[in-house]
Design an enzyme around this catalytic site. Structure first.
Site, short mmCIF file in Angstrom:
data_model
loop_
_atom_site.label_atom_id
_atom_site.label_comp_id
_atom_site.label_asym_id
_atom_site.label_seq_id
_atom_site.Cartn_x
_atom_site.Cartn_y
_atom_site.Cartn_z
N THR A 29 0.83 -1.20 0.00
CA THR A 29 0.00 0.00 0.00
C THR A 29 0.86 1.25 0.00
O THR A 29 0.64 2.18 -0.79
CB THR A 29 -0.91 0.02 1.24
OG1 THR A 29 -1.70 -1.17 1.27
CG2 THR A 29 -1.82 1.23 1.23
N THR A 30 1.87 1.29 0.87
CA THR A 30 2.75 2.44 0.98
C THR A 30 3.58 2.63 -0.28
O THR A 30 3.98 3.74 -0.61
CB THR A 30 3.67 2.29 2.21
OG1 THR A 30 2.88 1.93 3.34
CG2 THR A 30 4.40 3.59 2.52
N TYR A 74 -12.69 -4.19 -2.27
CA TYR A 74 -13.85 -3.78 -3.06
C TYR A 74 -14.84 -4.92 -3.31
O TYR A 74 -16.03 -4.74 -3.19
CB TYR A 74 -13.43 -3.17 -4.40
CG TYR A 74 -14.60 -2.56 -5.17
CD1 TYR A 74 -15.14 -1.34 -4.78
CD2 TYR A 74 -15.17 -3.21 -6.24
CE1 TYR A 74 -16.21 -0.79 -5.45
CE2 TYR A 74 -16.25 -2.68 -6.91
CZ TYR A 74 -16.77 -1.46 -6.51
OH TYR A 74 -17.85 -0.93 -7.17
N TYR A 97 -2.49 -10.37 4.60
CA TYR A 97 -2.51 -8.97 5.01
C TYR A 97 -3.96 -8.54 5.20
O TYR A 97 -4.72 -8.49 4.25
CB TYR A 97 -1.81 -8.13 3.92
CG TYR A 97 -1.80 -6.63 4.11
CD1 TYR A 97 -2.11 -6.02 5.32
CD2 TYR A 97 -1.45 -5.81 3.04
CE1 TYR A 97 -2.08 -4.65 5.47
CE2 TYR A 97 -1.41 -4.44 3.17
CZ TYR A 97 -1.73 -3.86 4.38
OH TYR A 97 -1.71 -2.49 4.52
N ARG A 120 -9.15 -0.28 4.93
CA ARG A 120 -8.91 0.13 3.55
C ARG A 120 -9.62 -0.76 2.54
O ARG A 120 -9.92 -0.33 1.44
CB ARG A 120 -7.40 0.12 3.24
CG ARG A 120 -6.61 1.14 4.01
CD ARG A 120 -5.22 1.33 3.44
NE ARG A 120 -5.25 2.09 2.21
CZ ARG A 120 -4.52 3.18 1.98
NH1 ARG A 120 -3.69 3.64 2.91
NH2 ARG A 120 -4.60 3.81 0.84
N LYS A 138 -0.01 -10.07 8.38
CA LYS A 138 0.13 -8.67 8.80
C LYS A 138 -1.25 -8.23 9.27
O LYS A 138 -2.17 -8.09 8.47
CB LYS A 138 0.60 -7.81 7.63
CG LYS A 138 0.64 -6.32 7.92
CD LYS A 138 1.06 -5.53 6.70
CE LYS A 138 1.04 -4.03 6.96
NZ LYS A 138 1.44 -3.24 5.75
N ILE A 196 5.36 -4.48 10.31
CA ILE A 196 5.49 -4.05 8.92
C ILE A 196 5.05 -2.60 8.90
O ILE A 196 3.86 -2.29 8.99
CB ILE A 196 4.65 -4.94 7.98
CG1 ILE A 196 5.12 -6.40 8.12
CG2 ILE A 196 4.80 -4.48 6.53
CD1 ILE A 196 4.35 -7.40 7.27
#
Length: 290
Positions: free
Chosen positions: A44-45, A107, A133, A138, A161, A203
């Protein structure tokens, strides 16, 4: 098993949005010097949502090549399409990544059965260690602990994660399957408590701008040194909060730019940090001594 501070690395970009490969190499070298345990690439980052498929694979290849085996590379290969996730995971394995990080399918909002089948399919398709994850804030989907426990029975699913920020839930997961898979925090604000409770590392977004401090915090927490870990955690707390004043990675890329480590590039629909938040991020950097 990887333990300690795993940086969720940004993908540096030029002002025109193209990947800045020189800056990426510099960031990786910085983390090697700072004691970071592993590099998380294209999560994501790392703006996985704005990179095209070719760029996504190229960044992973670059990180593997530049690391030269000096630091493990955990490649972000998740997708809301199971086929695409298999494609990215195969590409990462072919590039020589050490493990893959697979976000829950965003989504689509699959059922727990769908989540199990999604991750099982990827695990059976690609022979590489895989870390689940879960970040429901999000993705709009939550990977239940029951489902994680089922997935932990698969040989190459080696960790999760947990970015829920729910320490009690993380503790329950550690108790249930912490002897089988690694339990990593994905929430800087609560990472210390999860590691003190038996988690295996963090993380981290904050590690981008404070790699040495985060490495030290993780080492102390993993060793059970609460008092010393809390001292570092207090310094990092304002930074942990400031880096989420706008959606990640907007604040952290701006902070790295202010430190002269990367350029100002970020891709739409993400935009540069709003002026109203800039002083708070700078103050948090100062408080942390970075």
């Amino acid at each position: 098993m990887i333990t300690g501070s795993i940086v969720a690395l940004v993908t540096p970009m030029h002002a025109d949005g193209s990947v800045d490969w020189s800056a990426l190499a510099r960031l990786m070298d910085l983390h090697l010097e700072a004691g970071t345990a592993a590099i998380g690439a294209v999560g994501t980052t790392g703006e996985s949502s704005t990179l095209d498929a070719a760029e996504h694979c190229e960044v992973i290849k670059f990180c593997v090549k530049h690391s030269g085996g000096r630091i493990p590379i955990v490649a972000g290969t998740g997708s809301n399409s199971t086929r695409e996730a298999v494609y990215f995971t195969k590409a990462a394995a072919g590039a020589g990544a050490d493990a893959c990080l697979l976000v829950t399918p965003y989504y689509n909002r699959p059922t727990q059965r769908g989540l199990y089948e999604h991750f099982r399919t990827i695990a059976e398709a690609v022979d590489i260690p895989q870390i689940l994850y879960n970040v429901p804030g999000r993705t709009a989907v939550d990977l239940a602990n029951d489902t994680v426990a089922r997935l932990a029975e698969l040989d190459n699913i080696v960790g999760i994660k947990d970015a829920t920020g729910d320490v009690a839930r993380g503790k329950a997961l550690i108790k249930r399957c912490g002897d089988v898979i690694g339990i990593y925090s994905g929430d800087d604000a609560t990472a210390m408590e999860l590691m003190l409770a038996g988690g295996n590392g963090n993380i981290s977004v904050t590690a981008n701008v404070a790699p040495s401090l985060m490495s030290q915090l993780c080492a102390l927490a993993l060793a059970g040194e609460r008092e010393q870990a809390e001292a570092i955690n207090r310094c990092l707390l304002p930074l942990n909060q400031a880096l989420f004043l706008e959606p990640n990675p907007i604040p952290v890329k701006w902070a790295l730019c202010q430190r002269g480590l990367i350029g100002e590039g970020i891709r739409l629909p993400l935009t540069a940090l709003d002026e109203q938040y800039q002083s708070e991020v700078l103050k948090a950097l100062e408080t942390a001594g970075v």
